[in-house]
Design an enzyme around this catalytic site. Structure first.
Site, short mmCIF file in Angstrom:
data_model
loop_
_atom_site.label_atom_id
_atom_site.label_comp_id
_atom_site.label_asym_id
_atom_site.label_seq_id
_atom_site.Cartn_x
_atom_site.Cartn_y
_atom_site.Cartn_z
N ASN A 6 36.44 35.99 42.64
CA ASN A 6 35.67 37.08 42.03
C ASN A 6 35.13 38.00 43.11
O ASN A 6 34.72 37.56 44.19
CB ASN A 6 34.58 36.56 41.08
N GLU B 215 40.28 35.27 38.11
CA GLU B 215 41.56 35.17 37.39
C GLU B 215 42.28 36.52 37.37
O GLU B 215 43.48 36.59 37.57
CB GLU B 215 41.34 34.70 35.95
#
Ligand code: THU
Length: 160
Positions: free
Chosen positions: A62, A75
């Site tokens: 992130n 992701e």
């Protein structure tokens, strides 16, 4: 009127030793990479590692921003890298984990709604299921064979 049901299956493993070798390697790589996250605002560092269909392994973490909504999850940063570096390959398996000073990292993480949408499009774009391996630094591990099952009745374009 009909009653309908959507069923969702996943596997529970109690530790990394129970996983097959490829999944264990992927999860260990993700666990090793949490410090690559840039998460000064949430202090919740998320790390993802994926095995691609061409055998390559790619990573994502992130990356946050002072303007909070600009931040991107691990992701989706992984999916963007994979599709840019190896556009012909698709994600076979993605391991996701996290580290935090505030929370024990001893239970599985689960992708946010926006990431579920992105994962669903990746599956549809390449026509293959994506496996997810979800965990903390320790504790239970969930393996989900069809990541799109996490977003039932998803919005999709009919064009792809
Ligand atoms: N985050 C991820 O990167 N992946 C997830 O699956 C859940 C949340 C990030 C977003 C934000 O930077 C931080 O974790 C706290 O929500």
């Amino acid at each position: 009127m009909q009653q309908r049901q959507i069923q969702f299956n996943y596997q529970l493993f109690q530790n990394i030793q129970e996983l097959n070798e490829a999944d264990a390697l992927l999860l260990q790589s993700a666990r090793n990479n949490t410090n690559l996250a840039y998460a000064p605002y949430s202090r919740f560092q998320v790390s993802a590692a994926a095995l691609l269909s061409n055998g390559e392994i790619v990573f994502g973490t992130n990356q946050e921003n002072a303007s909070y909504p600009v931040s991107i999850c691990a992701e989706r940063s992984l999916l963007a890298s994979a599709a840019t570096l190896f556009p012909q390959a698709y994600v076979v398996s993605m391991a996701v984990t996290y580290q935090s000073l505030q929370y024990n990292s001893n239970q599985p993480i689960s992708p946010c709604g926006m990431c579920r949408q992105a994962i669903t499009e990746h599956q549809k774009r390449y026509g293959h299921n994506m496996r997810l391996i979800l965990s903390g630094q320790t504790g239970d591990i969930y393996v989900i064979e069809d990541a799109a099952a996490l977003l039932p009745l998803a919005f999709t374009s009919t064009k792809i």
